[in-house]
Enzyme design. Sequence first.
Site, mmCIF file in Angstrom:
data_model
loop_
_atom_site.group_PDB
_atom_site.id
_atom_site.type_symbol
_atom_site.label_atom_id
_atom_site.label_comp_id
_atom_site.label_asym_id
_atom_site.label_seq_id
_atom_site.Cartn_x
_atom_site.Cartn_y
_atom_site.Cartn_z
ATOM 1 N N SER A 450 39.666 34.058 44.127
ATOM 2 C CA SER A 450 38.645 34.451 45.092
ATOM 3 C C SER A 450 37.252 34.341 44.490
ATOM 4 C CB SER A 450 38.888 35.878 45.575
ATOM 5 O OG SER A 450 38.848 36.787 44.493
ATOM 6 N N GLU A 501 38.718 31.444 49.019
ATOM 7 C CA GLU A 501 39.349 32.408 49.911
ATOM 8 C C GLU A 501 38.381 33.143 50.857
ATOM 9 O OE1 GLU A 501 41.876 34.999 47.609
ATOM 10 O OE2 GLU A 501 42.549 33.370 46.320
ATOM 11 N N CYS A 661 47.828 41.251 36.296
ATOM 12 C CA CYS A 661 46.787 42.131 35.776
ATOM 13 C C CYS A 661 47.368 43.531 35.573
ATOM 14 C CB CYS A 661 45.566 42.183 36.689
ATOM 15 S SG CYS A 661 45.888 42.524 38.415
ATOM 16 N N HIS A 712 35.784 43.623 37.098
ATOM 17 C CA HIS A 712 35.592 44.872 37.833
ATOM 18 C C HIS A 712 34.235 45.499 37.538
ATOM 19 C CE1 HIS A 712 40.013 44.409 37.586
ATOM 20 N NE2 HIS A 712 39.920 44.751 38.848
#
Length: 774
Positions: A450, A501, A661, A712
């Site tokens: 993505s 995506e 992950c 993140h």
Amino acid sequence: MVQSSVLGFPRMGANRELKKATEAYWGGKISQEELINTGKALRAAHWKIQKEAGADIIASNDFSFYDQVLDHIQLFNAVPERYRKYGLDAIDEFFAMGRGLQKPAKDGKPAVDVTALEMVKWFDSNYHYVRPTLQDGQTFTLAADPKPVREFLEAKAQGVITRPVLVGPVSFLHLGKPDRGAKVDPITLLDSLLPVYEELLTKLAEAGAESVQIDEPVLVLDLPEKTKKAFGPAYEKLASLQGKIPKITVATYFGDIVHNLDVLPSLSKAAGIHIDLVRAPQQLDEVISKLAPGQVLSAGVVDGRNIWKTNFQKAIEIVQKAVQTLGAERVIVSTSSSLLHTPHTLASEKKLPEEVADWFSFAVEKAKEVSIIAKAVTAGPESVRAELDANAASMNSRATSKRTNNPAVKERQAAVTEEMHNRKSAFPDRIALQQKNLNLPLFPTTTIGSFPQTKEIRINRNKFTKGEITAEQYEEFINKEIEMVVREQEALDLDVLVHGEPERNDMVQYFGERLDGYVFTTHAWVQSYGSRCVRPPIIVGDISRPAPMTVKESKYAASITKKPMKGMLTGPITCLRWSFPRDDVHQSVQAQQLALALRDEVVDLEAAGVKVIQVDEPALREGLPLRAGTEREKYLDWAVKSFRLATTAVQNDTQIHSHFCYSEFQDFFHAIAALDADVLSIENSKSDAKLLKVFDEKAYPRHIGPGVYDIHSPRVPSEQEIKDRIEEMLVSLKPDQLWINPDCGLKTRQWEETRAALKNMVSAAKFFRAKHAQ
């Protein structure tokens, strides 16, 4: 009288108010005071909901702006110095540990550049916690304004006497790890930590708390002896404080504690023990037999992890069995775990088919269920006859519904052969053909799938969902987004591209919406980590694929570039684990149905000219039974077979990738190897390279891409930082098997930071490509 309790409530709010507020604060759009006030309003609303539902025991300190374990890191002043040195206030320090922080020097304040603490899965759930990271010579002190006390007093001021929730001392340490370079064994810090619990519990008692819930979920694990032995001194110390601290209920969940029953004598002075009777109903008799005289059993009979209505008849039978042995005063009806893992309320769902909606129960409804069950046992079934009759009708409706059974799917499953689980040739033959076909350089670069989901993407998707634009207009918009993403990747000089995506809302929901056997919600959001929420689709029946799901977008993307284009699919185990699965059919059956649907998609992608196909399985580790043994091996057998069934129908020159992950491979490395994927990509950057050590110790014959930076966090890693990580990787891996990629998908990031990070990543890869060129 049998009481009822809720172990914890979802934090986000009915309309994800917490997500919106935290992200607005991070973006500088609201003040810290506004963020704090949002938290207060949500807590007040959630306490009121539970009180009105009739729950006798309501939790506090179950709220967090990011993660409850991270709250305890700050509560105990176990914050690593690298976060303290910047002089951040408590809220900003908290978020820096959770998501990292990078900002330039300003107004005389120094620049800040710090990565996040490691984030890992909370047992076998899809929730992620921030791991305590401890130092040599670690000390603990109680925060000046302890959050559990503050929130207890908040509730008390609103007329609700709550039971504060704390992560237990043994679990806190067992789930922690030494900081990088430290050698401390976390469990040896117990003596230093216990005085902080003593001080905190004393303050709670002074505030008026009569009881506390201390979560020790590690009791469902296979524990090393030193951890098991820690329960003795920990709870003997707390027992010595009786009369000065609130009564303690020790809560376990997500499994049984039968294998750790020898720990129960250490907990004999605790007022109560909570067990999960949804996940492990078989433990009831043995646990009851080991309870101390007068000790209360909290019976977790309402599922805190799934959305199905509780079968009142079965739950009442379990509770009555406990009451017959212990007496009504020694039994509490409870949720099996915190309701954190369930959506807020079914009342928000206006588009579900009426028949299906009748089968569900979300957090608000589950708070009512514990009260109904308790009342049925205490006052007799006639006291709640209408509720019991309605529940029985719901159970019968689901069991007999045509939605649940598809004979054609069952017929196809019956025809699956062992040979269908194998590729046509072994990896050495495949990789030679793939390399000839793809012509990739050393250290090939790619991303996990993505790219940033911009505001414009979300607006157009919402317009299409509402019918404000046509399917043709939406497809035109998506194609423009795909072309933009392809050109960005070409400009960055990535080697294997993805389409980005833009058409996908979520990596599981998107596929579920295109499969028969699923239903979908509009507001059933569940927290995954921080402000990240997912809306899991719900498996209600047998699963099949009525039409191709991703071929159109991938084929278009491949047609506009000369570079290899990677098709992106979500694997069968992740589709299963990140949905709310059926509880009336074994998960292996559901996984095989998903695998057959994906097998068709893989074949169609290959036929469309897509010769690199990634089938992501980040939830494979999550589904692993928590304890070693027969059940774990059975799970790995059907999970691996599901992946292979989905991916093995392609030709040798088609390259199959998979992504993982938050995976600690030590427990199941043999299963990772057995997947027979040509290329693995794994989360690595926040794990102190510990995953690489597994691949070093156990030779891995295929290709692998350990993540070189954390997606993140909004911070941009420098080129040198990435070079350092690649150098670490080359200690364990060979140059000709190493791929260079981020930790995970880039959906939640912004374009500016994405370009900068990928530019540094590609430059680092080219440096090593030149260095190792022959």
